[in-house]
Design a protein around this motif. Structure first.
Motif, PDB file in Angstrom:
ATOM      1  N   ILE A  93       0.641  -0.832   0.300  1.00  0.00           N
ATOM      2  CA  ILE A  93      -0.066   0.552  -0.052  1.00  0.00           C
ATOM      3  C   ILE A  93       1.029   1.241   0.045  1.00  0.00           C
ATOM      4  O   ILE A  93       0.378   2.195  -0.714  1.00  0.00           O
ATOM      5  N   GLY A  94       2.132   1.232   0.703  1.00  0.00           N
ATOM      6  CA  GLY A  94       2.834   2.694   0.710  1.00  0.00           C
ATOM      7  C   GLY A  94       3.994   2.390   0.279  1.00  0.00           C
ATOM      8  O   GLY A  94       3.429   4.064  -0.768  1.00  0.00           O
ATOM      9  N   LEU A  95       3.576   1.427  -0.987  1.00  0.00           N
ATOM     10  CA  LEU A  95       4.467   1.894  -2.202  1.00  0.00           C
ATOM     11  C   LEU A  95       3.509   2.265  -3.517  1.00  0.00           C
ATOM     12  O   LEU A  95       3.892   3.215  -4.096  1.00  0.00           O
ATOM     13  N   GLN A  96       1.979   1.519  -3.446  1.00  0.00           N
ATOM     14  CA  GLN A  96       1.401   1.883  -4.355  1.00  0.00           C
ATOM     15  C   GLN A  96       1.253   3.680  -4.566  1.00  0.00           C
ATOM     16  O   GLN A  96       1.186   4.581  -4.829  1.00  0.00           O
ATOM     17  N   ALA A  97       1.011   4.275  -2.547  1.00  0.00           N
ATOM     18  CA  ALA A  97       0.899   5.547  -2.680  1.00  0.00           C
ATOM     19  C   ALA A  97       1.797   6.408  -2.734  1.00  0.00           C
ATOM     20  O   ALA A  97       1.722   7.565  -3.038  1.00  0.00           O
ATOM     21  N   LEU A  98       3.004   6.098  -3.097  1.00  0.00           N
ATOM     22  CA  LEU A  98       4.466   6.621  -2.998  1.00  0.00           C
ATOM     23  C   LEU A  98       4.192   6.747  -4.804  1.00  0.00           C
ATOM     24  O   LEU A  98       5.225   7.966  -5.368  1.00  0.00           O
ATOM     25  N   ALA A  99       4.289   5.619  -5.443  1.00  0.00           N
ATOM     26  CA  ALA A  99       3.723   5.637  -7.265  1.00  0.00           C
ATOM     27  C   ALA A  99       2.677   7.034  -7.299  1.00  0.00           C
ATOM     28  O   ALA A  99       3.120   7.875  -8.361  1.00  0.00           O
ATOM     29  N   GLU A 100       1.975   6.993  -6.870  1.00  0.00           N
ATOM     30  CA  GLU A 100       0.713   8.444  -6.612  1.00  0.00           C
ATOM     31  C   GLU A 100       1.083   9.464  -6.355  1.00  0.00           C
ATOM     32  O   GLU A 100       0.579  10.319  -6.760  1.00  0.00           O
ATOM     33  N   ALA A 101       2.142   9.767  -5.370  1.00  0.00           N
ATOM     34  CA  ALA A 101       2.650  10.522  -4.706  1.00  0.00           C
ATOM     35  C   ALA A 101       2.916  11.977  -6.023  1.00  0.00           C
ATOM     36  O   ALA A 101       3.863  11.699  -6.726  1.00  0.00           O
ATOM     37  N   CYS A 102       2.875  13.215  -5.361  1.00  0.00           N
ATOM     38  CA  CYS A 102       3.009  13.864  -6.649  1.00  0.00           C
ATOM     39  C   CYS A 102       4.680  14.062  -6.098  1.00  0.00           C
ATOM     40  O   CYS A 102       5.392  14.543  -7.559  1.00  0.00           O
ATOM     41  N   CYS A 103       5.535  14.917  -5.206  1.00  0.00           N
ATOM     42  CA  CYS A 103       6.566  14.717  -5.205  1.00  0.00           C
ATOM     43  C   CYS A 103       6.924  13.994  -3.612  1.00  0.00           C
ATOM     44  O   CYS A 103       6.162  14.255  -3.239  1.00  0.00           O
ATOM     45  N   ASP A 104       8.144  13.878  -4.152  1.00  0.00           N
ATOM     46  CA  ASP A 104       9.369  14.008  -2.599  1.00  0.00           C
ATOM     47  C   ASP A 104       8.707  14.887  -1.735  1.00  0.00           C
ATOM     48  O   ASP A 104       7.734  13.687  -0.528  1.00  0.00           O
ATOM     49  N   ARG A 105       8.439  15.562  -1.550  1.00  0.00           N
ATOM     50  CA  ARG A 105       8.056  16.545  -0.304  1.00  0.00           C
ATOM     51  C   ARG A 105       6.638  16.823  -0.268  1.00  0.00           C
ATOM     52  O   ARG A 105       6.280  17.190   1.205  1.00  0.00           O
ATOM     53  N   TRP A 106       6.016  16.528  -1.110  1.00  0.00           N
ATOM     54  CA  TRP A 106       4.221  16.238  -1.439  1.00  0.00           C
ATOM     55  C   TRP A 106       4.162  15.064  -0.092  1.00  0.00           C
ATOM     56  O   TRP A 106       3.477  14.734   0.685  1.00  0.00           O
ATOM     57  N   TRP A 107       5.089  13.689  -0.194  1.00  0.00           N
ATOM     58  CA  TRP A 107       5.054  12.320   0.368  1.00  0.00           C
ATOM     59  C   TRP A 107       5.213  12.642   2.127  1.00  0.00           C
ATOM     60  O   TRP A 107       4.269  12.576   3.002  1.00  0.00           O
ATOM     61  N   THR A 108       6.499  13.517   1.631  1.00  0.00           N
ATOM     62  CA  THR A 108       7.095  13.482   3.533  1.00  0.00           C
ATOM     63  C   THR A 108       5.677  14.674   4.486  1.00  0.00           C
ATOM     64  O   THR A 108       5.816  14.188   5.305  1.00  0.00           O
ATOM     65  N   SER A 109       5.748  15.667   3.406  1.00  0.00           N
ATOM     66  CA  SER A 109       4.432  16.097   4.578  1.00  0.00           C
ATOM     67  C   SER A 109       3.126  15.573   4.282  1.00  0.00           C
ATOM     68  O   SER A 109       2.250  16.518   5.164  1.00  0.00           O
ATOM     69  N   ALA A 110       2.920  14.605   4.192  1.00  0.00           N
ATOM     70  CA  ALA A 110       1.288  14.042   4.224  1.00  0.00           C
ATOM     71  C   ALA A 110       1.147  14.994   2.787  1.00  0.00           C
ATOM     72  O   ALA A 110      -0.586  15.280   4.145  1.00  0.00           O
ATOM     73  N   GLY A 111       1.223  15.637   2.153  1.00  0.00           N
ATOM     74  CA  GLY A 111       0.021  16.557   0.919  1.00  0.00           C
ATOM     75  C   GLY A 111       0.247  17.730   1.559  1.00  0.00           C
ATOM     76  O   GLY A 111      -0.435  18.728   0.714  1.00  0.00           O
ATOM     77  N   ALA A 112       0.562  18.163   3.046  1.00  0.00           N
ATOM     78  CA  ALA A 112       0.591  19.326   2.840  1.00  0.00           C
ATOM     79  C   ALA A 112       1.432  20.582   1.977  1.00  0.00           C
ATOM     80  O   ALA A 112       1.331  21.354   1.761  1.00  0.00           O
ATOM     81  N   GLU A 113       2.652  20.107   1.620  1.00  0.00           N
ATOM     82  CA  GLU A 113       3.670  20.889   1.045  1.00  0.00           C
ATOM     83  C   GLU A 113       3.926  20.343  -0.231  1.00  0.00           C
ATOM     84  O   GLU A 113       3.351  19.345  -0.442  1.00  0.00           O
ATOM     85  N   HIS A 114       4.727  21.356  -1.202  1.00  0.00           N
ATOM     86  CA  HIS A 114       5.272  20.362  -2.557  1.00  0.00           C
ATOM     87  C   HIS A 114       6.174  21.501  -2.810  1.00  0.00           C
ATOM     88  O   HIS A 114       7.177  22.309  -2.109  1.00  0.00           O
TER      89      HIS A 114
END
Ligand SMILES: [Zn+2]
Ligand SMILES: [Zn+2]
Length: 120
Positions: free
Chosen positions: A50-71
């Motif tokens: 699930i984590g990998l799937q979410a990571l593949a759909e994530a926008c950018c690294d920052r978006w991922w590490t900030s749980a969608g709050a920042e880009h």
């Protein structure tokens, strides 16, 4: 006499603090050990998938590490969303991509392509 009392008191306080720190460390170790044997391996594998799937759909690294709050500053997805229409879900510039009626946090690949072609 007062000095002796103060010294004894200080020693007692330090002893208490030391004991607390020790108790915390012990509790932490116990929790780690419990976790190690906790979840079923299959459940862990599922979570990783699930984590990998979410990571593949994530926008950018920052978006991922900030749980969608920042880009990321130069975030390709966000840039493409601002400058280009999406050929895949036919939305105007500025409107996020959609999938099954749900707005996406990232832009479709075709939109990024479109953005690169129209405003390089
Ligand atoms: Zn982003
Ligand atoms: Zn789209």
């Amino acid at each position: 006499m007062i000095t002796v009392l103060a010294a004894a008191l200080t020693a007692a306080v330090f002893w208490c603090l030391g004991y607390r720190a020790h108790a915390h460390a012990a509790a932490f170790r116990a929790e780690q050990a419990a976790r190690l044997h906790g979840p079923h391996p299959a459940a862990v594998a599922d979570e990783i998938a699930i984590g990998l799937q979410a990571l593949a759909e994530a926008c950018c690294d920052r978006w991922w590490t900030s749980a969608g709050a920042e880009h990321d500053r130069p975030c390709t997805s966000r840039w493409a969303t601002t400058v280009a229409c999406c050929p895949e879900c036919t939305v105007e510039p500025g409107i996020p991509c959609h999938e099954d009626g749900q707005p996406l946090a990232y832009a479709h690949d075709r939109r990024i392509q479109e953005a690169k072609e129209t405003s390089p």
